[in-house]
Design a protein around this motif. Structure first.
Motif, short mmCIF file in Angstrom:
data_model
loop_
_atom_site.label_atom_id
_atom_site.label_comp_id
_atom_site.label_asym_id
_atom_site.label_seq_id
_atom_site.Cartn_x
_atom_site.Cartn_y
_atom_site.Cartn_z
N GLN A 22 0.82 -1.22 0.00
CA GLN A 22 0.00 0.00 0.00
C GLN A 22 0.85 1.28 0.00
OE1 GLN A 22 -3.32 -0.17 -0.51
NE2 GLN A 22 -2.90 -2.34 -0.69
N GLU A 23 2.17 1.11 0.05
CA GLU A 23 3.08 2.25 0.04
C GLU A 23 3.56 2.52 -1.38
OE1 GLU A 23 3.94 4.13 2.72
OE2 GLU A 23 2.51 2.92 3.85
N PRO A 24 3.61 3.78 -1.79
CA PRO A 24 4.06 4.11 -3.15
C PRO A 24 5.59 4.15 -3.26
CG PRO A 24 3.39 6.10 -2.02
CD PRO A 24 3.12 4.95 -1.07
N VAL A 25 6.23 3.02 -3.01
CA VAL A 25 7.69 2.96 -2.95
C VAL A 25 8.32 3.40 -4.28
CG1 VAL A 25 9.68 1.42 -2.66
CG2 VAL A 25 7.68 1.17 -1.17
N ILE A 26 7.90 2.81 -5.38
CA ILE A 26 8.50 3.14 -6.68
C ILE A 26 8.11 4.55 -7.10
CG2 ILE A 26 8.56 2.52 -9.12
CD1 ILE A 26 8.31 -0.42 -8.19
N SER A 27 6.88 4.95 -6.84
CA SER A 27 6.44 6.30 -7.15
C SER A 27 7.28 7.35 -6.44
CB SER A 27 4.97 6.46 -6.78
OG SER A 27 4.53 7.77 -7.03
N ARG A 28 7.67 7.07 -5.21
CA ARG A 28 8.50 8.04 -4.45
C ARG A 28 9.90 8.18 -5.05
NH1 ARG A 28 6.01 6.36 1.12
NH2 ARG A 28 4.44 7.99 1.26
N LEU A 29 10.40 7.15 -5.69
CA LEU A 29 11.69 7.29 -6.37
C LEU A 29 11.61 8.38 -7.44
CD1 LEU A 29 12.75 3.55 -6.80
CD2 LEU A 29 13.75 5.23 -5.22
N VAL A 30 10.43 8.48 -8.07
CA VAL A 30 10.22 9.49 -9.10
C VAL A 30 9.93 10.85 -8.46
CG1 VAL A 30 8.75 10.18 -11.04
CG2 VAL A 30 9.35 7.77 -10.72
N SER A 31 8.92 10.90 -7.58
CA SER A 31 8.47 12.19 -7.06
C SER A 31 9.44 12.82 -6.06
CB SER A 31 7.08 12.06 -6.43
OG SER A 31 7.11 11.18 -5.33
N ASP A 32 10.02 12.03 -5.19
CA ASP A 32 10.87 12.58 -4.14
C ASP A 32 12.35 12.68 -4.54
OD1 ASP A 32 8.54 12.52 -2.72
OD2 ASP A 32 9.20 11.08 -1.22
N TYR A 33 12.79 11.81 -5.46
CA TYR A 33 14.21 11.77 -5.79
C TYR A 33 14.50 12.14 -7.25
CZ TYR A 33 14.25 9.76 -1.23
OH TYR A 33 14.06 9.57 0.12
N GLY A 34 13.46 12.44 -8.03
CA GLY A 34 13.64 12.93 -9.39
C GLY A 34 14.18 11.91 -10.37
N LEU A 35 14.02 10.63 -10.05
CA LEU A 35 14.54 9.58 -10.92
C LEU A 35 13.55 9.23 -12.03
CD1 LEU A 35 16.03 7.22 -8.20
CD2 LEU A 35 17.31 8.61 -9.84
N ILE A 36 14.08 8.81 -13.15
CA ILE A 36 13.27 8.17 -14.18
C ILE A 36 13.37 6.68 -13.91
CG2 ILE A 36 13.04 7.70 -16.65
CD1 ILE A 36 14.39 10.49 -17.08
N VAL A 37 12.23 6.02 -13.75
CA VAL A 37 12.20 4.60 -13.39
C VAL A 37 11.50 3.82 -14.48
CG1 VAL A 37 11.41 2.91 -11.71
CG2 VAL A 37 12.17 5.16 -10.92
N ASN A 38 12.19 2.82 -15.01
CA ASN A 38 11.62 1.90 -15.98
C ASN A 38 11.54 0.53 -15.33
OD1 ASN A 38 10.67 0.81 -18.38
ND2 ASN A 38 12.73 0.43 -19.16
N ILE A 39 10.34 -0.02 -15.24
CA ILE A 39 10.16 -1.36 -14.70
C ILE A 39 10.39 -2.33 -15.85
CG2 ILE A 39 8.59 -2.98 -13.57
CD1 ILE A 39 7.11 -0.47 -12.45
N THR A 40 11.49 -3.06 -15.80
CA THR A 40 11.83 -3.96 -16.90
C THR A 40 11.29 -5.36 -16.69
OG1 THR A 40 13.99 -4.42 -15.91
CG2 THR A 40 13.89 -2.64 -17.54
#
Length: 88
Positions: A22-40
């Motif tokens: 229920q935690e937006p772990v991957i989303s926070r990598l984008v919103s809080d840390y400015g990363l581009i994340v690709n789930i491969t």
């Protein structure tokens, strides 16, 4: 030597325990840390009852990636980087 603003890529595998579903772990990598994340790749249990595994390609500056990895480690998630898992 790369400048501080040079974008780099890092491949990781992360285990997301069911307690974090229920935690937006991957989303926070984008919103809080400015990363581009690709789930491969991803493995999720039926109806999200078990742990999930995600193969991620992160893109950002060296500092952004380090901060994102620190966040994952602070959550005590299992993280493998591309130096430890060559055949994934």
């Amino acid at each position: 030597m790369a400048s501080d603003n040079t974008l780099i890529h890092k491949r990781i595998r992360v285990r997301i325990p069911k307690d974090y579903h229920q935690e937006p772990v991957i989303s926070r990598l984008v919103s809080d840390y400015g990363l581009i994340v690709n789930i491969t790749a991803a493995i999720l249990g039926a109806n999200a009852v078990g742990d999930g595994w995600f193969d991620l390609e992160l893109q950002g500056t060296k500092e952004q990636i380090q901060n994102g990895l620190t966040y994952l480690h602070d959550l005590e998630l299992e993280v493998w980087d591309d130096t430890k898992i060559a055949n994934w």
